[in-house]
Scaffold this motif. Structure first.
Motif, PDB file in Angstrom:
ATOM      1  N   HIS A 302      15.838  14.182   0.951  1.00 54.97           N
ATOM      2  CA  HIS A 302      17.056  13.520   1.388  1.00 54.97           C
ATOM      3  C   HIS A 302      17.043  12.010   1.229  1.00 54.97           C
ATOM      4  N   ARG A 303      15.971  11.445   0.711  1.00 52.62           N
ATOM      5  CA  ARG A 303      15.956  10.003   0.470  1.00 52.62           C
ATOM      6  C   ARG A 303      16.365   9.726  -0.966  1.00 52.62           C
ATOM      7  N   SER A 366      26.139   9.993   8.640  1.00 52.64           N
ATOM      8  CA  SER A 366      25.197   8.894   8.784  1.00 52.64           C
ATOM      9  C   SER A 366      24.497   8.626   7.458  1.00 52.64           C
ATOM     10  N   VAL A 367      24.814   7.479   6.849  1.00 49.48           N
ATOM     11  CA  VAL A 367      24.156   7.012   5.624  1.00 49.48           C
ATOM     12  C   VAL A 367      23.404   5.738   5.980  1.00 49.48           C
ATOM     13  N   GLU A 368      22.104   5.746   5.787  1.00 51.01           N
ATOM     14  CA  GLU A 368      21.268   4.610   6.169  1.00 51.01           C
ATOM     15  C   GLU A 368      20.726   3.916   4.936  1.00 51.01           C
ATOM     16  N   ILE A 369      20.970   2.611   4.851  1.00 46.77           N
ATOM     17  CA  ILE A 369      20.439   1.766   3.783  1.00 46.77           C
ATOM     18  C   ILE A 369      19.400   0.853   4.422  1.00 46.77           C
ATOM     19  N   TYR A 370      18.164   0.936   3.938  1.00 51.27           N
ATOM     20  CA  TYR A 370      17.059   0.264   4.615  1.00 51.27           C
ATOM     21  C   TYR A 370      17.211  -1.252   4.635  1.00 51.27           C
ATOM     22  N   GLN A 418      18.662   6.798   2.890  1.00 56.03           N
ATOM     23  CA  GLN A 418      18.498   8.216   3.162  1.00 56.03           C
ATOM     24  C   GLN A 418      19.794   8.802   3.720  1.00 56.03           C
ATOM     25  N   PHE A 419      19.961  10.115   3.493  1.00 59.78           N
ATOM     26  CA  PHE A 419      21.005  10.915   4.111  1.00 59.78           C
ATOM     27  C   PHE A 419      20.369  11.760   5.212  1.00 59.78           C
ATOM     28  N   ASN A 420      21.156  12.067   6.238  1.00 57.55           N
ATOM     29  CA  ASN A 420      20.666  12.986   7.251  1.00 57.55           C
ATOM     30  C   ASN A 420      20.803  14.443   6.826  1.00 57.55           C
ATOM     31  N   MET A 421      21.602  14.713   5.842  1.00 56.77           N
ATOM     32  CA  MET A 421      21.710  16.041   5.233  1.00 56.77           C
ATOM     33  C   MET A 421      22.051  15.813   3.766  1.00 56.77           C
TER      34      MET A 421
END
Length: 456
Positions: A302-303, A366-370, A418-421
């Protein structure tokens, strides 16, 4: 003659003497009652006489006492009779009760038959739209009505609830069973994870975003562009002046997907230049716009990583819908990527314009960009039933790499977010016209695999 014994307390009685015993008991009860009545004959007579109406006593009463009794009787009658105000309140209560009964009667009728009517109407509309697409020889995609109905579903609420559930603590004894079932259902290769032990992951969210072992993915150093994620290639190819293909036969607008031109490009754009030509950095005819869409399934890694060395200049966050990006839905709903919530980074690489988009989906709000800590996705936007205006007008923009900020750039294969799904990555980039893809539609691909090369 056979005699039968009947149990009676501690003794056994013959059946023939049973009647005699019953008669004796009745006589004893009669005597006991008579004795009780004879103990206080005067008191009993007094009680009986007091309860009967005494006409003589009434006749012997004084006139004043009789008048008082008449007044008391009249007051009693007045209290017994309902007043006009009480009558009005009672009638209002009766009317309210009738209205309430009628409301619940109609509510029950609607709850019972309205769903059936909606289903019948939906089936008729579906068949009618299917027949129209067949006569016009066009792809069988969703109509405007079907699109609005789908967008009216509470998918954002469902996604937020799923995110909360995925972040909940998982008891350690349950982890091997829950994660093992998930791995077998979606073909998760846990052996390539950095922590192959199921007990290491305290929640589903941690298991979804598990890191890989060092060297689990090999980055192709010769290819100018590599896959940013593990997934399935939905579509790829060149982009037209105004439309690009979402899947084969289903198009969407480049302007709706990327948003309006930036100030520098808008100032240089003339009426004769299309949007696709305006975003290109080389306008001598040597380059062309290309696109690639990669779908991440729930069982994939998922990353996502950087597909090449490039430098972002602006970030746009489109707060749209959270519709499913499953390939079947992508084939059915036109403009799916323009409707969904997405995080878009635009910049440049060695061949010109480059954009990198992470598209949200159902249960993947939820889309997370580090490197972007200020980014907040899947925010509550209220209940908007069926309302999905053009995404061009609903986005937040952040300028990157300004003079006050540190210069931001990505290297090939660098971890981005990363995505949570499972979800989707969309690449839209400028490249020489002799750029050729090394992939086919529907192919499974992994991080670091070559997407294309420059034909010499």
């Amino acid at each position: 003659m056979v005699s039968y014994f009947v149990p009676r307390g501690r003794f056994l009685l013959k059946a023939g003497n049973l009647r005699q015993v019953i008669q004796q008991q009745q006589q004893q009860q009669t005597k006991h009652t008579a004795q009780q009545n004879g103990k206080w004959p005067v008191l009993r007579h007094f009680r009986q006489s007091s309860t009967k109406p005494n006409a003589v006593s009434h006749s012997k009463e004084s006139p004043s006492q009789a008048r008082q009794d008449m007044i008391n009787n009249n007051n009693t009658l007045e209290r017994a009779q309902p007043k006009p105000k009480q009558k009005q309140q009672k009638s209002d209560q009766n009317l309210l009760e009738v209205q309430r009964n009628a409301f619940w009667r109609w509510t029950g009728f609607l709850l019972r038959w309205a769903p059936m009517g909606i289903c019948v109407f939906g089936a008729i509309e579906w068949q009618w739209h299917k027949r129209r697409c067949h006569h016009e020889n066009t792809p069988r995609t969703a109509s405007e009505f079907q699109s609005r109905v789908y967008c009216s579903l509470p998918l954002r609420i469902i996604s937020r609830c799923w995110g909360w559930l995925a972040a909940c603590y998982m008891p350690e004894p349950l982890r091997p069973y829950v994660y093992g079932w998930y791995s077998s259902t979606f073909n998760v290769n846990i052996n390539e994870a950095l922590y192959p032990d199921y007990g290491h992951y305290s929640s589903l969210a941690q298991f979804f975003t598990r890191p890989l072992k060092e060297g689990a993915r090999t980055i192709d150093s010769q290819a100018p562009l590599v896959s940013p994620a593990d997934g399935k290639v939905l579509h790829f190819g060149s982009a037209a002046d105004t439309l690009i293909e979402q899947v084969k036969g289903v198009n969407y607008s480049i302007e709706d997907f990327l948003g309006p031109l930036q100030e520098s490009a808008a100032a240089e754009k003339s009426s004769a230049v299309s949007y696709a030509q305006a975003i290109k950095q080389k306008r001598d005819g040597s380059t062309e716009l290309f696109q690639c869409v990669i779908y991440l399934a729930p069982g994939d890694y998922h990353r996502f990583h950087s597909p090449t060395a490039w430098q972002p200049q602006v970030r746009r966050h489109f707060s749209g819908e959270l519709l499913s990006v499953n390939p079947k839905v992508a084939n059915w709903l036109p403009g799916l990527f323009c409707l969904n919530e997405r995080v878009l980074y635009m910049g440049n690489w060695k061949y010109g314009f480059f954009s990198y988009t992470a598209v949200g989906a159902t249960n993947v709000g939820s889309v997370e960009i580090y490197m972007d800590a200020d980014l907040k996705t899947n925010r509550w936007t209220g209940l908007k039933m069926g309302a999905h205006p053009p995404s061009t007008y609903e986005y937040d923009e952040l300028q990157l790499n300004t003079q006050e900020q540190e210069q931001l750039k990505f290297d090939k294969g660098e971890l981005v977010g990363q995505f949570n799904m499972g979800s989707t990555i969309v690449l839209l980039f400028e490249a020489p016209k002799n750029f050729k893809f090394d992939i086919i539609a529907g192919q499974k691909i992994r991080v670091g695999d070559s997407l294309g090369h420059i034909v010499e």
